[in-house]
Design a protein around this motif. Structure first.
Motif, PDB file in Angstrom:
ATOM      1  N   UNK A 101       0.848  -1.199   0.000  1.00  0.00           N
ATOM      2  CA  UNK A 101       0.000   0.000   0.000  1.00  0.00           C
ATOM      3  C   UNK A 101       0.882   1.248   0.000  1.00  0.00           C
ATOM      4  N   UNK A 102       0.374   2.372  -0.516  1.00  0.00           N
ATOM      5  CA  UNK A 102      -0.988   2.614  -1.013  1.00  0.00           C
ATOM      6  C   UNK A 102      -1.183   2.269  -2.479  1.00  0.00           C
ATOM      7  N   UNK A 103      -0.251   1.528  -3.089  1.00  0.00           N
ATOM      8  CA  UNK A 103      -0.427   1.112  -4.472  1.00  0.00           C
ATOM      9  C   UNK A 103      -1.766   0.412  -4.620  1.00  0.00           C
ATOM     10  N   UNK A 104      -2.582   0.822  -5.574  1.00  0.00           N
ATOM     11  CA  UNK A 104      -3.904   0.201  -5.711  1.00  0.00           C
ATOM     12  C   UNK A 104      -3.804  -1.252  -6.154  1.00  0.00           C
ATOM     13  N   UNK A 105      -4.594  -2.093  -5.527  1.00  0.00           N
ATOM     14  CA  UNK A 105      -4.658  -3.512  -5.845  1.00  0.00           C
ATOM     15  C   UNK A 105      -5.991  -4.025  -5.313  1.00  0.00           C
ATOM     16  N   UNK A 106      -6.605  -4.929  -6.042  1.00  0.00           N
ATOM     17  CA  UNK A 106      -7.929  -5.400  -5.635  1.00  0.00           C
ATOM     18  C   UNK A 106      -7.891  -6.101  -4.283  1.00  0.00           C
ATOM     19  N   UNK A 107      -6.815  -6.833  -4.005  1.00  0.00           N
ATOM     20  CA  UNK A 107      -6.700  -7.483  -2.706  1.00  0.00           C
ATOM     21  C   UNK A 107      -6.544  -6.484  -1.570  1.00  0.00           C
ATOM     22  N   UNK A 108      -5.748  -5.443  -1.798  1.00  0.00           N
ATOM     23  CA  UNK A 108      -5.584  -4.397  -0.788  1.00  0.00           C
ATOM     24  C   UNK A 108      -6.905  -3.671  -0.553  1.00  0.00           C
ATOM     25  N   UNK A 109      -7.653  -3.414  -1.620  1.00  0.00           N
ATOM     26  CA  UNK A 109      -8.936  -2.732  -1.478  1.00  0.00           C
ATOM     27  C   UNK A 109      -9.902  -3.563  -0.639  1.00  0.00           C
ATOM     28  N   UNK A 110      -9.898  -4.879  -0.860  1.00  0.00           N
ATOM     29  CA  UNK A 110     -10.761  -5.753  -0.070  1.00  0.00           C
ATOM     30  C   UNK A 110     -10.334  -5.765   1.388  1.00  0.00           C
ATOM     31  N   UNK A 111      -9.028  -5.764   1.614  1.00  0.00           N
ATOM     32  CA  UNK A 111      -8.524  -5.740   2.988  1.00  0.00           C
ATOM     33  C   UNK A 111      -8.905  -4.432   3.686  1.00  0.00           C
ATOM     34  N   UNK A 112      -8.829  -3.317   2.955  1.00  0.00           N
ATOM     35  CA  UNK A 112      -9.223  -2.038   3.545  1.00  0.00           C
ATOM     36  C   UNK A 112     -10.701  -2.041   3.913  1.00  0.00           C
ATOM     37  N   UNK A 113     -11.500  -2.692   3.071  1.00  0.00           N
ATOM     38  CA  UNK A 113     -12.944  -2.698   3.314  1.00  0.00           C
ATOM     39  C   UNK A 113     -13.378  -3.569   4.459  1.00  0.00           C
ATOM     40  N   UNK A 114     -12.598  -4.592   4.795  1.00  0.00           N
ATOM     41  CA  UNK A 114     -13.014  -5.489   5.887  1.00  0.00           C
ATOM     42  C   UNK A 114     -13.034  -4.773   7.231  1.00  0.00           C
ATOM     43  N   UNK A 115     -12.238  -3.708   7.328  1.00  0.00           N
ATOM     44  CA  UNK A 115     -12.155  -2.993   8.603  1.00  0.00           C
ATOM     45  C   UNK A 115     -13.423  -2.217   8.931  1.00  0.00           C
ATOM     46  N   UNK A 116     -14.265  -1.988   7.933  1.00  0.00           N
ATOM     47  CA  UNK A 116     -15.484  -1.206   8.179  1.00  0.00           C
ATOM     48  C   UNK A 116     -16.748  -2.035   7.963  1.00  0.00           C
ATOM     49  N   UNK A 117     -16.584  -3.344   7.784  1.00  0.00           N
ATOM     50  CA  UNK A 117     -17.763  -4.192   7.590  1.00  0.00           C
ATOM     51  C   UNK A 117     -18.661  -4.195   8.816  1.00  0.00           C
ATOM     52  N   UNK A 118     -18.046  -4.231  10.004  1.00  0.00           N
ATOM     53  CA  UNK A 118     -18.848  -4.247  11.228  1.00  0.00           C
ATOM     54  C   UNK A 118     -19.584  -2.944  11.463  1.00  0.00           C
ATOM     55  N   UNK A 119     -19.189  -1.903  10.752  1.00  0.00           N
ATOM     56  CA  UNK A 119     -19.894  -0.629  10.849  1.00  0.00           C
ATOM     57  C   UNK A 119     -21.068  -0.552   9.881  1.00  0.00           C
ATOM     58  N   UNK A 120     -21.303  -1.631   9.151  1.00  0.00           N
ATOM     59  CA  UNK A 120     -22.414  -1.652   8.206  1.00  0.00           C
ATOM     60  C   UNK A 120     -22.082  -1.013   6.875  1.00  0.00           C
ATOM     61  N   UNK A 121     -20.807  -0.815   6.597  1.00  0.00           N
ATOM     62  CA  UNK A 121     -20.373  -0.234   5.322  1.00  0.00           C
ATOM     63  C   UNK A 121     -19.789  -1.356   4.480  1.00  0.00           C
ATOM     64  N   UNK A 122     -20.535  -1.764   3.464  1.00  0.00           N
ATOM     65  CA  UNK A 122     -20.184  -2.973   2.733  1.00  0.00           C
ATOM     66  C   UNK A 122     -19.544  -2.716   1.366  1.00  0.00           C
ATOM     67  N   UNK A 123     -19.779  -1.561   0.791  1.00  0.00           N
ATOM     68  CA  UNK A 123     -19.364  -1.367  -0.596  1.00  0.00           C
ATOM     69  C   UNK A 123     -17.842  -1.335  -0.761  1.00  0.00           C
ATOM     70  N   UNK A 124     -17.110  -0.935   0.272  1.00  0.00           N
ATOM     71  CA  UNK A 124     -15.651  -0.808   0.146  1.00  0.00           C
ATOM     72  C   UNK A 124     -14.999  -2.163  -0.103  1.00  0.00           C
ATOM     73  N   UNK A 125     -15.479  -3.208   0.550  1.00  0.00           N
ATOM     74  CA  UNK A 125     -14.917  -4.544   0.365  1.00  0.00           C
ATOM     75  C   UNK A 125     -15.666  -5.344  -0.686  1.00  0.00           C
ATOM     76  N   UNK A 126     -16.956  -5.122  -0.803  1.00  0.00           N
ATOM     77  CA  UNK A 126     -17.783  -5.946  -1.685  1.00  0.00           C
ATOM     78  C   UNK A 126     -17.467  -5.716  -3.154  1.00  0.00           C
TER      79      UNK A 126
END
Length: 315
Positions: free
Chosen positions: A259-284
């Motif tokens: 990071x911060x080089x864009x990569x689909x795996x990194x984007x999914x990893x970033x999104x998992x941190x906010x899944x419990x907050x009900x924000x799904x689009x970042x990882x999904x």
């Protein structure tokens, strides 16, 4: 006529023998007179899922290549004020991630790294595995058998775990990830080439060439190799889909692209941190793209396999 054309036309290819179609001998004769590549293309075009998957891959690749023309945002600079904005946000139709970076932009630029990591190792390993399999399977020498046994040892380690271990040793980074994936692919692709060579070596056209006194090297490269390449090509295409998942998984675990080089795996990893907050689009969203692209590679591989089947070319 090339060896591959002869192989397909005479029914001595890897996939079976040519059968006379129901339309009769006249139709069979007309079909046989057509170039093998034209029959294969026509057979592939009849597979709608394979064609659709190929279109998806071409669109994704073109979008990644021409990313600067499709977005005006930076893939690494964000807008902290509007972080985690949802899908449909004005000016950001796929929303923003946890650092306020445009998800559409990061998908485009991340596609470059994800596709490179998936495709380049397969392309590099392809000729190496082909040569190993050809020499070991055709010559049946002690050196070839020892080589295959050494490669078989690597099968004791699951591909993903071996890739993770190599990436951890080599360190994170795009180049190291491709090297780690390439090393893990060698035994798998070499085994396919070896098995195909052994199978083809026992067929009648090879025995006839031997009886005729054909030079061993000429026999291996002119007669055997085209048919082995076909099998390895199909396998390599499906491997690209698997490598999309493996490369993304490495980045997800922190041993892939840095990071911060864009990569689909990194984007999914970033999104998992906010899944419990009900924000799904970042990882999904990147997760779905990984799924679609990997599935598209597999379907294209299946389409190529069927297109090279003489029985389906004339059906």
């Amino acid at each position: 006529m090339s060896a591959l054309t002869e192989a397909v036309g005479t029914g001595r290819s890897l996939i079976g023998t040519r059968r006379t179609p129901a339309g009769g001998h006249a139709r069979a004769k007309a079909e046989a007179s057509k170039p093998a590549w034209r029959l294969a293309v026509r057979a592939f075009s009849r597979d709608r899922m394979a064609v659709l998957s190929l279109v998806v891959l071409v669109v994704v690749a073109l979008a990644a290549i021409f990313a600067p023309l499709l977005t005006s945002y930076s893939p690494v600079a964000g807008d902290p004020v509007n972080r985690l904005a949802g899908v449909g946000t004005d000016g950001h139709f796929l929303g923003l991630d946890g650092q306020g970076r445009d998800i559409w932009t990061r998908l485009l630029y991340g596609g470059r790294n994800s596709l490179l990591v998936a495709v380049i190792p397969v392309l590099v390993v392809f000729p190496l595995a082909l040569m190993i399999g050809l020499f070991a399977g055709f010559r049946r020498s002690r050196a070839g058998e020892v080589t295959m046994r050494v490669l078989d040892v690597l099968f004791a380690f699951p591909l993903v775990l071996l890739a993770i271990a190599l990436s951890a040793v080599l360190g994170a980074g795009l180049g190291n990830v491709m090297l780690a994936i390439g090393i893990t692919l060698v035994p798998y692709m070499a085994r396919v080439a070896y098995t195909a060579t052994v199978q083809e070596s026992s067929k009648d056209y090879v025995e006839a060439a031997r009886a005729y006194g054909a030079n061993p090297l000429l026999l291996m490269f002119r007669e055997l190799m085209p048919n082995v390449v076909v099998q390895l090509l199909v396998y390599a295409t499906t491997l690209c889909g698997l490598m999309i998942v493996v490369a993304s998984g490495l980045s997800f675990l922190g041993v892939g692209v840095i990071p911060p080089t864009p990569d689909w795996g990194i984007m999914t990893a970033d999104g998992k941190n906010v899944l419990l907050e009900g924000i799904y689009h970042v990882a999904t969203i990147p997760g779905l793209l990984i799924l679609v692209v990997s599935l598209a590679f597999s379907l294209v591989g299946d389409g190529i396999r069927d297109a090279l089947d003489p029985r389906k070319q004339t059906s």
